[in-house]
Design a protein around this motif. Sequence first.
Motif, short mmCIF file in Angstrom:
data_model
loop_
_atom_site.label_atom_id
_atom_site.label_comp_id
_atom_site.label_asym_id
_atom_site.label_seq_id
_atom_site.Cartn_x
_atom_site.Cartn_y
_atom_site.Cartn_z
N ALA A 111 0.75 -1.14 0.05
CA ALA A 111 -0.05 -0.12 -0.08
C ALA A 111 0.88 1.15 0.10
O ALA A 111 0.54 2.10 -0.78
CB ALA A 111 -1.02 0.00 1.25
N LEU A 157 -5.47 7.80 -1.88
CA LEU A 157 -5.93 7.30 -0.70
C LEU A 157 -7.28 7.22 -0.83
O LEU A 157 -7.97 6.35 0.13
CB LEU A 157 -5.29 8.39 0.51
N ALA A 160 -9.40 3.93 -1.06
CA ALA A 160 -9.93 3.04 0.10
C ALA A 160 -11.34 3.11 0.30
O ALA A 160 -12.11 2.26 0.61
CB ALA A 160 -9.21 3.35 1.26
N TRP A 163 -12.92 0.65 -1.95
CA TRP A 163 -13.00 -0.67 -1.77
C TRP A 163 -13.99 -0.95 -0.61
O TRP A 163 -14.59 -1.65 -0.50
CB TRP A 163 -11.47 -1.16 -1.40
N VAL A 164 -14.07 -0.14 0.47
CA VAL A 164 -14.71 -0.34 1.58
C VAL A 164 -16.29 -0.42 1.25
O VAL A 164 -17.11 -0.96 2.14
CB VAL A 164 -14.34 0.60 2.90
N HIS A 183 -13.49 7.53 -5.63
CA HIS A 183 -12.22 8.34 -5.57
C HIS A 183 -11.81 9.57 -6.28
O HIS A 183 -11.58 10.53 -5.80
CB HIS A 183 -10.99 7.55 -5.29
#
Length: 239
Positions: A111, A157, A160, A163-164, A183
Amino acid sequence: MSAPPRPAAGPAVPAAFLRRCAAWTMDMMVPLLAALGLCAGRIADGAARAAAAFDALAHAMARAMVDLLMADATPFDLARRWLDDPVQRTAITALSDAIAATVWPPLALAALLALAWFAAFEASAWQATPGKRALGLRVADTRGKRIGIARAALRHLAGALSWVTLNIGHLLALVPPRRQALHDRVAGTQVTQAPGTGGRLPAWAIAWLCLQVALAIVITAWLFLAAHAAMQQAFDALL
């Protein structure tokens, strides 16, 4: 780094979803392989611990199953025995700890390396990582201008969040007209596709995506067969 190629005539268009997927997976191979190489010793130790813990768990489950079947127990009794058995709880805890020790260090390092990789290239004169550049993509702000390193880092960043949300954030890249992933919306960016790249993916990019699907199937099948073999060995040792 060489100067970026001159863009083709005509305006850029929002990037196609599969083209973005192919580019991202190609780029992630670099930090991921680097992290795996740097953490090779830790991964080997963790994998050995995980294998030993899984064998212990398989033997504990097999012993509980044999004992309850001999006592003519119901499937409900078997499930309750598995949940209440301290030996199995200990084995499950050991397995989860071994998996965490194996997986998290290379993932954390990957990451960090990916942050540097994506932010640096997307803020560069290329406006694209090597994978994006190979597929005619570039990252810009909503006015089509080059972004700085801070916005490029924010974009990465903010990934994320995509993804969540169980990839719903990524699927927003399918929504016209700008086709911005979550994002991209957070960072105020967009991914565009050079007009000369055409609508279809190159054959090599299609082959790359198919290879990933094939590898996922092979790994899933291998894990299933390994678990089956461990349980069979545990039963053979008891019977």
